[in-house]
Design a protein around this motif. Structure first.
Motif, PDB file in Angstrom:
ATOM      1  N   UNK A 265       0.917  -1.115  -0.423  1.00  0.00           N
ATOM      2  CA  UNK A 265       0.078   0.337  -0.277  1.00  0.00           C
ATOM      3  C   UNK A 265       1.090   1.628  -0.294  1.00  0.00           C
ATOM      4  N   UNK A 266      -0.497   2.420  -0.212  1.00  0.00           N
ATOM      5  CA  UNK A 266       1.228   3.760  -0.305  1.00  0.00           C
ATOM      6  C   UNK A 266       1.831   4.097   0.866  1.00  0.00           C
ATOM      7  N   UNK A 267       2.625   4.500   1.320  1.00  0.00           N
ATOM      8  CA  UNK A 267       3.865   5.067   2.070  1.00  0.00           C
ATOM      9  C   UNK A 267       2.178   5.754   3.513  1.00  0.00           C
ATOM     10  N   UNK A 268       2.794   5.238   4.765  1.00  0.00           N
ATOM     11  CA  UNK A 268       1.837   6.180   5.748  1.00  0.00           C
ATOM     12  C   UNK A 268       2.068   7.311   5.179  1.00  0.00           C
ATOM     13  N   UNK A 269       0.642   8.364   5.691  1.00  0.00           N
ATOM     14  CA  UNK A 269       0.886  10.013   5.868  1.00  0.00           C
ATOM     15  C   UNK A 269       1.765  10.659   6.661  1.00  0.00           C
ATOM     16  N   UNK A 270       2.636  10.194   7.210  1.00  0.00           N
ATOM     17  CA  UNK A 270       3.870  11.260   7.906  1.00  0.00           C
ATOM     18  C   UNK A 270       4.595  10.811   6.975  1.00  0.00           C
ATOM     19  N   UNK A 271       4.825   9.888   6.251  1.00  0.00           N
ATOM     20  CA  UNK A 271       6.235   9.650   5.559  1.00  0.00           C
ATOM     21  C   UNK A 271       5.709  10.323   5.049  1.00  0.00           C
ATOM     22  N   UNK A 272       5.185  10.404   3.604  1.00  0.00           N
ATOM     23  CA  UNK A 272       4.342  11.696   2.646  1.00  0.00           C
ATOM     24  C   UNK A 272       4.701  12.312   3.206  1.00  0.00           C
ATOM     25  N   UNK A 273       4.163  13.443   4.254  1.00  0.00           N
ATOM     26  CA  UNK A 273       3.790  14.488   4.196  1.00  0.00           C
ATOM     27  C   UNK A 273       5.986  15.180   4.432  1.00  0.00           C
ATOM     28  N   UNK A 274       6.376  14.094   5.560  1.00  0.00           N
ATOM     29  CA  UNK A 274       8.471  14.456   5.779  1.00  0.00           C
ATOM     30  C   UNK A 274       8.656  14.590   3.816  1.00  0.00           C
ATOM     31  N   UNK A 275       7.960  13.360   2.781  1.00  0.00           N
ATOM     32  CA  UNK A 275       8.652  13.238   1.966  1.00  0.00           C
ATOM     33  C   UNK A 275       8.684  14.854   0.654  1.00  0.00           C
ATOM     34  N   UNK A 276       6.986  15.385   1.212  1.00  0.00           N
ATOM     35  CA  UNK A 276       6.615  16.754   0.863  1.00  0.00           C
ATOM     36  C   UNK A 276       7.486  17.982   0.755  1.00  0.00           C
ATOM     37  N   UNK A 277       8.413  17.746   1.769  1.00  0.00           N
ATOM     38  CA  UNK A 277       8.994  18.623   2.838  1.00  0.00           C
ATOM     39  C   UNK A 277      10.336  18.932   2.498  1.00  0.00           C
ATOM     40  N   UNK A 278      10.663  17.428   1.042  1.00  0.00           N
ATOM     41  CA  UNK A 278      12.278  17.509   0.936  1.00  0.00           C
ATOM     42  C   UNK A 278      12.379  17.461  -0.085  1.00  0.00           C
ATOM     43  N   UNK A 279      13.481  17.929  -0.680  1.00  0.00           N
ATOM     44  CA  UNK A 279      13.574  17.950  -2.018  1.00  0.00           C
ATOM     45  C   UNK A 279      15.117  17.476  -2.528  1.00  0.00           C
ATOM     46  N   UNK A 280      15.580  18.103  -3.831  1.00  0.00           N
ATOM     47  CA  UNK A 280      16.861  17.580  -4.679  1.00  0.00           C
ATOM     48  C   UNK A 280      17.815  19.095  -4.851  1.00  0.00           C
ATOM     49  N   UNK A 281      18.986  19.687  -4.305  1.00  0.00           N
ATOM     50  CA  UNK A 281      19.310  20.451  -5.522  1.00  0.00           C
ATOM     51  C   UNK A 281      19.698  19.766  -6.050  1.00  0.00           C
ATOM     52  N   UNK A 282      20.949  20.893  -7.336  1.00  0.00           N
ATOM     53  CA  UNK A 282      21.994  20.194  -8.517  1.00  0.00           C
ATOM     54  C   UNK A 282      22.874  20.833  -8.574  1.00  0.00           C
ATOM     55  N   UNK A 283      23.132  20.302  -8.249  1.00  0.00           N
ATOM     56  CA  UNK A 283      25.368  21.251  -8.828  1.00  0.00           C
ATOM     57  C   UNK A 283      25.663  20.192  -9.508  1.00  0.00           C
ATOM     58  N   UNK A 284      26.370  20.775 -10.940  1.00  0.00           N
ATOM     59  CA  UNK A 284      26.553  19.962 -11.939  1.00  0.00           C
ATOM     60  C   UNK A 284      28.708  19.754 -11.605  1.00  0.00           C
ATOM     61  N   UNK A 285      28.700  18.596 -12.292  1.00  0.00           N
ATOM     62  CA  UNK A 285      30.476  18.502 -12.062  1.00  0.00           C
ATOM     63  C   UNK A 285      31.364  18.183 -13.712  1.00  0.00           C
ATOM     64  N   UNK A 286      32.175  19.193 -13.890  1.00  0.00           N
ATOM     65  CA  UNK A 286      33.038  19.034 -15.106  1.00  0.00           C
ATOM     66  C   UNK A 286      34.425  18.567 -14.806  1.00  0.00           C
ATOM     67  N   UNK A 287      35.040  17.591 -15.273  1.00  0.00           N
ATOM     68  CA  UNK A 287      36.561  17.423 -15.082  1.00  0.00           C
ATOM     69  C   UNK A 287      36.947  17.695 -16.574  1.00  0.00           C
ATOM     70  N   UNK A 288      38.212  18.253 -16.249  1.00  0.00           N
ATOM     71  CA  UNK A 288      38.919  18.549 -17.337  1.00  0.00           C
ATOM     72  C   UNK A 288      40.553  18.294 -16.987  1.00  0.00           C
ATOM     73  N   UNK A 289      40.570  17.950 -18.046  1.00  0.00           N
ATOM     74  CA  UNK A 289      42.998  17.748 -18.473  1.00  0.00           C
ATOM     75  C   UNK A 289      43.279  18.665 -19.411  1.00  0.00           C
ATOM     76  N   UNK A 290      44.322  19.386 -18.996  1.00  0.00           N
ATOM     77  CA  UNK A 290      44.945  19.784 -19.743  1.00  0.00           C
ATOM     78  C   UNK A 290      46.476  19.307 -20.265  1.00  0.00           C
ATOM     79  N   UNK A 291      47.101  19.848 -21.318  1.00  0.00           N
ATOM     80  CA  UNK A 291      48.923  19.523 -21.408  1.00  0.00           C
ATOM     81  C   UNK A 291      48.854  20.272 -20.676  1.00  0.00           C
ATOM     82  N   UNK A 292      48.918  21.521 -20.341  1.00  0.00           N
ATOM     83  CA  UNK A 292      49.399  22.555 -19.427  1.00  0.00           C
ATOM     84  C   UNK A 292      48.718  23.517 -18.191  1.00  0.00           C
TER      85      UNK A 292
END
Length: 400
Positions: free
Chosen positions: A304-331
């Motif tokens: 069955x669906x998650x209990x209401x308490x879990x769903x309420x908690x989840x509604x107040x959480x979220x995800x950030x977005x930080x992206x990454x690059x790795x760059x290799x150079x000759x110098x």
């Protein structure tokens, strides 16, 4: 530039962001609620359920290990673990150690979740989790030490600012005081906006640069969504070290001997009196370790669906977005920094990037860049080669 890697955590259907955060109206208690057992057959685990070490790999590891112990203590003999990130591997490893049959179901074709060690130009770098944070109390750091892995310190408190200016001394203390005194339902933007209207003794530019560098960079989320009291969580700058050779060295160690089904996404977790159905098989219990972004997207259904308490908690959480690059150079064309860390402010409010000099990995000039904020909209489009060239140009322009 001789080689590059580019992350896409915001577009990854099995992540949908970089790490979990607390939105306005939320508290660390929501993390605890989300991680609490659902009856005797289901539990959610991962960095999002840790009240003190959220957003960090060792927080995920601790909660996974705790969930494994929970299932074993209840006498379960067959346990399904959904997700092969740090929490899932820790849970399965703990269960196996205690003589419980554990099977891990991973949607991706690789192990590690939001740790993502990738081979590049003869070495291996992290496109996901990069540092062993809170090093003195980090359980993964102890494993790295036992394995003899080489780790390199990073001083986040003393970045070399290549464009922009460092925050004046004392501004961070003032910011923490203001955020802690905000109403429970206030956002960080509410606090910053009020502060900008009466900025003395700081300048508005000082306050904006602080918000960009210390909040947006650490969260990757809009200030209007983040909880004023709890959206700016601690963790960075406590003895951080990166692993030469990437987190994959830890992942491979933790996964050794486990039963893992790769390329096996789970769409339903159905719990009933007789057990839990996962991946077409019946188990005594299930431990679900997928990120908050996946839980909120609804691509994994609970029956069955998650209990209401879990769903309420989840509604107040979220995800950030930080992206990454790795760059290799000759110098090596950028200045040498004592801390090995650099900061560049962009042209607009909220535009921020930070860079790790990872040349020490194998001697080849290498920069690892982290990007957050509105800048991503213009930088993260086109091919990976386009993105890498734009990122490299930002560094070149800043040191010109």
């Amino acid at each position: 530039m001789r080689a590059f890697l580019v992350s896409h955590w915001g577009d990854d259907p099995w992540s949908r962001g970089s790490w979990s955060l607390i939105g306005r109206g939320g508290t660390p208690a929501d993390r605890v609620t989300l991680g609490s057992a659902v009856g005797v057959r289901l539990r959610i685990a991962g960095e999002a359920t840790h009240p003190d070490r959220a957003g960090m790999a060792h927080g995920a590891y601790e909660k996974g290990r705790e969930a494994g112990l929970w299932a074993a203590d209840l006498g379960h003999r067959r346990v399904a673990v959904v997700g092969a990130g740090m929490a899932g591997l820790a849970a399965a490893r703990q269960l196996t150690r205690l003589g419980v049959h554990a099977e891990v179901f991973e949607a991706r074709d690789r192990l590690g979740g939001r740790t993502a060690g990738r081979d590049l130009d003869g070495f291996r770098f992290d496109l996901g989790a990069n540092w062993l944070q809170q090093y003195a109390g980090n359980a993964l750091a102890r494993i790295a030490e036992r394995l003899g892995l080489r780790t390199v310190p990073t001083d986040f408190a003393d970045p070399m600012v290549l464009r922009g200016a460092p925050a004046p001394e004392g501004l961070d203390v003032d910011a923490q005081r203001r955020l802690a005194a905000a109403p429970a339902d206030a956002s960080i933007a509410d606090v910053v906006d009020a502060w900008l209207r009466e900025p003395a003794p700081w300048t508005p530019a000082d306050i904006q640069r602080f918000a960009d560098a210390e909040i947006i960079m650490d969260s990757g989320a809009p200030l209007s969504w983040l909880s004023a009291r709890h959206g700016f969580e601690p963790g960075v700058g406590e003895g951080d070290r990166w692993i030469a050779g990437s987190y994959r060295l830890l992942v491979d160690h933790l996964a050794r001997g486990l039963t893992v089904h790769l390329s096996s996404p789970v769409s339903h977790v159905s719990a009933g009196p007789e057990g839990v159905l996962v991946g077409g098989s019946r188990f005594d219990a299930a431990i679900v370790t997928v990120p908050v972004g996946v839980l909120k997207a609804g691509t994994l259904a609970f029956v069955p669906p998650l209990p209401q308490g879990h769903r309420d908690a989840l509604s107040r959480l979220g995800m950030g977005r930080v992206e990454k690059v790795v760059l290799r150079f000759d110098e090596h064309f950028w200045p040498v920094s004592r801390s090995g860390y650099y900061r560049i402010h962009g042209p607009g409010a909220g535009d921020i990037c930070e860079w790790l000099d990872a040349t020490g990995a194998d001697g080849v000039p290498t920069l690892v860049g982290l990007f957050a904020g509105p800048w991503l909209a213009s930088l993260w489009n086109g091919t990976d080669a386009d993105i890498a060239q734009r990122a490299a140009s930002i560094v070149r322009d800043a040191v010109a």
